[in-house]
Design a protein around this motif. Structure first.
Motif, mmCIF file in Angstrom:
data_model
loop_
_atom_site.group_PDB
_atom_site.id
_atom_site.type_symbol
_atom_site.label_atom_id
_atom_site.label_comp_id
_atom_site.label_asym_id
_atom_site.label_seq_id
_atom_site.Cartn_x
_atom_site.Cartn_y
_atom_site.Cartn_z
ATOM 1 N N ILE A 57 -35.904 26.221 58.889
ATOM 2 C CA ILE A 57 -35.696 24.773 58.757
ATOM 3 C C ILE A 57 -36.863 24.168 57.984
ATOM 4 O O ILE A 57 -38.025 24.337 58.376
ATOM 5 N N ASP A 58 -36.556 23.486 56.912
ATOM 6 C CA ASP A 58 -37.575 22.757 56.159
ATOM 7 C C ASP A 58 -37.743 21.390 56.814
ATOM 8 O O ASP A 58 -36.861 20.539 56.729
ATOM 9 N N CYS A 59 -38.890 21.196 57.465
ATOM 10 C CA CYS A 59 -39.151 19.939 58.164
ATOM 11 C C CYS A 59 -40.067 19.016 57.366
ATOM 12 O O CYS A 59 -40.530 17.994 57.907
ATOM 13 N N ASP A 60 -40.335 19.367 56.135
ATOM 14 C CA ASP A 60 -41.156 18.502 55.286
ATOM 15 C C ASP A 60 -40.234 17.530 54.558
ATOM 16 O O ASP A 60 -39.727 17.819 53.470
ATOM 17 N N LEU A 61 -40.003 16.383 55.166
ATOM 18 C CA LEU A 61 -39.100 15.392 54.605
ATOM 19 C C LEU A 61 -39.751 14.565 53.505
ATOM 20 O O LEU A 61 -39.094 13.720 52.892
ATOM 21 N N ARG A 62 -41.030 14.825 53.252
ATOM 22 C CA ARG A 62 -41.756 14.085 52.221
ATOM 23 C C ARG A 62 -41.850 14.887 50.919
ATOM 24 O O ARG A 62 -41.601 14.359 49.840
ATOM 25 N N ARG A 63 -42.217 16.171 51.045
ATOM 26 C CA ARG A 63 -42.369 17.021 49.856
ATOM 27 C C ARG A 63 -41.734 18.384 50.126
ATOM 28 O O ARG A 63 -42.424 19.382 50.292
ATOM 29 N N PRO A 64 -40.424 18.458 50.222
ATOM 30 C CA PRO A 64 -39.757 19.731 50.542
ATOM 31 C C PRO A 64 -39.920 20.754 49.430
ATOM 32 O O PRO A 64 -39.802 20.432 48.248
ATOM 33 N N LYS A 65 -40.178 22.007 49.826
ATOM 34 C CA LYS A 65 -40.387 23.066 48.843
ATOM 35 C C LYS A 65 -39.577 24.319 49.122
ATOM 36 O O LYS A 65 -39.576 25.249 48.306
ATOM 37 N N VAL A 66 -38.922 24.371 50.255
ATOM 38 C CA VAL A 66 -38.201 25.589 50.631
ATOM 39 C C VAL A 66 -37.035 25.856 49.704
ATOM 40 O O VAL A 66 -36.885 26.963 49.170
ATOM 41 N N HIS A 67 -36.161 24.863 49.505
ATOM 42 C CA HIS A 67 -34.961 25.139 48.707
ATOM 43 C C HIS A 67 -35.262 25.423 47.235
ATOM 44 O O HIS A 67 -34.597 26.278 46.640
ATOM 45 N N PRO A 68 -36.254 24.780 46.594
ATOM 46 C CA PRO A 68 -36.558 25.193 45.212
ATOM 47 C C PRO A 68 -37.074 26.630 45.141
ATOM 48 O O PRO A 68 -36.729 27.368 44.216
ATOM 49 N N ALA A 69 -37.877 27.028 46.128
ATOM 50 C CA ALA A 69 -38.434 28.378 46.116
ATOM 51 C C ALA A 69 -37.361 29.441 46.272
ATOM 52 O O ALA A 69 -37.453 30.523 45.696
ATOM 53 N N LEU A 70 -36.307 29.122 47.033
ATOM 54 C CA LEU A 70 -35.233 30.086 47.274
ATOM 55 C C LEU A 70 -34.056 29.903 46.312
ATOM 56 O O LEU A 70 -33.054 30.597 46.429
ATOM 57 N N GLY A 71 -34.182 28.974 45.384
ATOM 58 C CA GLY A 71 -33.129 28.779 44.401
ATOM 59 C C GLY A 71 -31.884 28.133 44.964
ATOM 60 O O GLY A 71 -30.776 28.349 44.457
ATOM 61 N N LEU A 72 -32.042 27.319 46.006
ATOM 62 C CA LEU A 72 -30.902 26.672 46.643
ATOM 63 C C LEU A 72 -30.718 25.258 46.087
ATOM 64 O O LEU A 72 -31.688 24.602 45.711
ATOM 65 N N LYS A 73 -29.468 24.805 46.077
ATOM 66 C CA LYS A 73 -29.158 23.454 45.613
ATOM 67 C C LYS A 73 -28.343 22.746 46.686
ATOM 68 O O LYS A 73 -27.118 22.662 46.610
ATOM 69 N N PRO A 74 -29.029 22.218 47.697
ATOM 70 C CA PRO A 74 -28.302 21.613 48.825
ATOM 71 C C PRO A 74 -27.640 20.294 48.459
ATOM 72 O O PRO A 74 -28.163 19.515 47.663
ATOM 73 N N GLU A 75 -26.485 20.056 49.054
ATOM 74 C CA GLU A 75 -25.784 18.798 48.878
ATOM 75 C C GLU A 75 -26.051 17.851 50.042
ATOM 76 O O GLU A 75 -25.808 16.650 49.951
ATOM 77 N N THR A 76 -26.532 18.397 51.133
ATOM 78 C CA THR A 76 -26.944 17.614 52.287
ATOM 79 C C THR A 76 -28.031 18.403 52.999
ATOM 80 O O THR A 76 -28.254 19.576 52.691
ATOM 81 N N GLY A 77 -28.716 17.774 53.942
ATOM 82 C CA GLY A 77 -29.845 18.463 54.554
ATOM 83 C C GLY A 77 -30.250 17.882 55.892
ATOM 84 O O GLY A 77 -29.471 17.187 56.562
ATOM 85 N N LEU A 78 -31.488 18.156 56.270
ATOM 86 C CA LEU A 78 -31.977 17.817 57.606
ATOM 87 C C LEU A 78 -31.913 16.318 57.886
ATOM 88 O O LEU A 78 -31.473 15.905 58.955
ATOM 89 N N ALA A 79 -32.356 15.504 56.945
ATOM 90 C CA ALA A 79 -32.360 14.055 57.170
ATOM 91 C C ALA A 79 -30.962 13.527 57.424
ATOM 92 O O ALA A 79 -30.757 12.673 58.312
ATOM 93 N N GLU A 80 -29.983 14.016 56.679
ATOM 94 C CA GLU A 80 -28.606 13.568 56.849
ATOM 95 C C GLU A 80 -28.043 13.989 58.205
ATOM 96 O O GLU A 80 -27.295 13.242 58.842
ATOM 97 N N VAL A 81 -28.427 15.200 58.651
ATOM 98 C CA VAL A 81 -27.970 15.663 59.967
ATOM 99 C C VAL A 81 -28.561 14.790 61.069
ATOM 100 O O VAL A 81 -27.861 14.369 61.998
ATOM 101 N N LEU A 82 -29.867 14.520 60.983
ATOM 102 C CA LEU A 82 -30.519 13.714 62.015
ATOM 103 C C LEU A 82 -30.012 12.280 62.026
ATOM 104 O O LEU A 82 -29.979 11.634 63.080
ATOM 105 N N ALA A 83 -29.599 11.780 60.870
ATOM 106 C CA ALA A 83 -29.090 10.417 60.775
ATOM 107 C C ALA A 83 -27.617 10.327 61.151
ATOM 108 O O ALA A 83 -27.051 9.227 61.197
ATOM 109 N N GLY A 84 -26.964 11.468 61.393
ATOM 110 C CA GLY A 84 -25.565 11.472 61.775
ATOM 111 C C GLY A 84 -24.601 11.389 60.617
ATOM 112 O O GLY A 84 -23.396 11.242 60.823
ATOM 113 N N ALA A 85 -25.118 11.538 59.387
ATOM 114 C CA ALA A 85 -24.251 11.460 58.212
ATOM 115 C C ALA A 85 -23.666 12.812 57.840
ATOM 116 O O ALA A 85 -22.786 12.891 56.973
ATOM 117 N N SER A 86 -24.133 13.875 58.470
ATOM 118 C CA SER A 86 -23.661 15.226 58.151
ATOM 119 C C SER A 86 -23.817 16.093 59.385
ATOM 120 O O SER A 86 -24.623 15.799 60.274
#
Length: 282
Positions: A136-165
């Motif tokens: 889980i990437d918990c750095d909501l200010r400067r996330p680096k996990v998905h660029p390092a792994l070559g991922l292109k997320p359409e939604t993420g942790l903030a959206e889940v916590l906010a109830g939008a996803s």
């Protein structure tokens, strides 16, 4: 007087021949010049950037760019990957005595290599047979996990916590390894409040029903409350220390802030290792 000027001129010419013109000096191994005035640096200074730089090293085909943040995936038999397996083994030994299913990775300040360590520890842990791992990437200010792994997320942790996803919509799989990732997509205006919310606790509880181990990459611990909020929800904490850079007083401050009883250990980053010559050791 003329003889003095001639002597000075010859001395200056000799100095230039011995030292060389800086504008014509070749870049050291691992640093790619970007122009005639490109910055030159030695290998030690590259490693002190806390994992931000990429080093070019020849591979079996003659040339390959190694992304240090996922070296355990790109070179699973390397000395560096073995060091992360050793770290995994030490954590497993502690887990045999008490529950250690959720582990936060932090450091005193940004740029000390915590994301690199979080990714590689998650990778080698996911290589264990029959073990399901979530990063889980918990750095909501400067996330680096998905660029390092070559991922292109359409939604993420903030959206889940906010109830939008939902968590199922946000989790993505990593190619080449059995590792699931909950990345960061949107950057909210209230990261500390989201990470310390009841929703974050419920998210981790739900994830524990599906995964054997959860590794959380948190922001730096000093100056922000984010790491404290996340670490309070975890069974253990691994603190990354940058060799010859992180001050002892800063390490002690982080240990006190995050509760020393939760500290599983310190991981020293930026140490030259003759066996692998990659600059990591645990």
């Amino acid at each position: 007087m003329a003889k003095v000027y001639d002597a000075l001129r010859r001395a200056e010419e000799d100095r230039k021949r011995l030292v060389g013109d800086k504008s014509n000096r070749a870049a050291p191994l691992g640093v790619e010049p970007s122009g005639p005035t490109a910055e030159r640096t030695d290998r030690a200074s590259v490693w002190k950037r806390g994992g931000e730089s990429r080093l070019r090293r020849p591979g079996p085909d003659g040339a390959a760019e190694l992304n240090k943040r996922r070296i355990a995936l790109l070179q699973p038999e390397s000395y560096v990957a073995e060091q992360f397996r050793a770290l995994r083994g030490r954590i497993d030994a502690i887990a045999s005595q008490r529950p250690v299913k959720t582990i936060s990775i932090t450091s005193a300040f940004p740029g000390e290599g915590k994301t690199t360590c979080a990714i590689n520890l998650a990778i080698v842990t996911s290589m264990s047979l029959g073990r399901r791992v979530l990063l889980i990437d918990c750095d909501l200010r400067r996330p680096k996990v998905h660029p390092a792994l070559g991922l292109k997320p359409e939604t993420g942790l903030a959206e889940v916590l906010a109830g939008a996803s939902s968590m199922d919509e946000a989790i993505v799989s990593t190619e080449g390894v059995a590792l699931d990732v909950l990345p960061v997509c949107g950057r909210p205006a209230n990261p500390s409040e989201l990470l310390g919310s009841p929703e974050m606790r419920r998210l981790i509880e739900e994830a524990l029903e599906r995964y054997d181990r959860i590794i959380l990459d948190t922001p730096a611990a000093l100056g922000l409350p984010d790491a404290k909020a996340v670490s309070d929800l975890c069974d253990g904490i691994v603190m990354v220390v940058l060799a010859n850079v992180t001050a002892r007083s800063d390490v002690e401050a982080v240990v006190e802030i995050l509760d020393r009883h939760r500290i599983l250990g310190l991981l020293i980053n930026g140490v030259e290792a003759d066996q692998g010559r990659y600059g990591y050791a645990s």
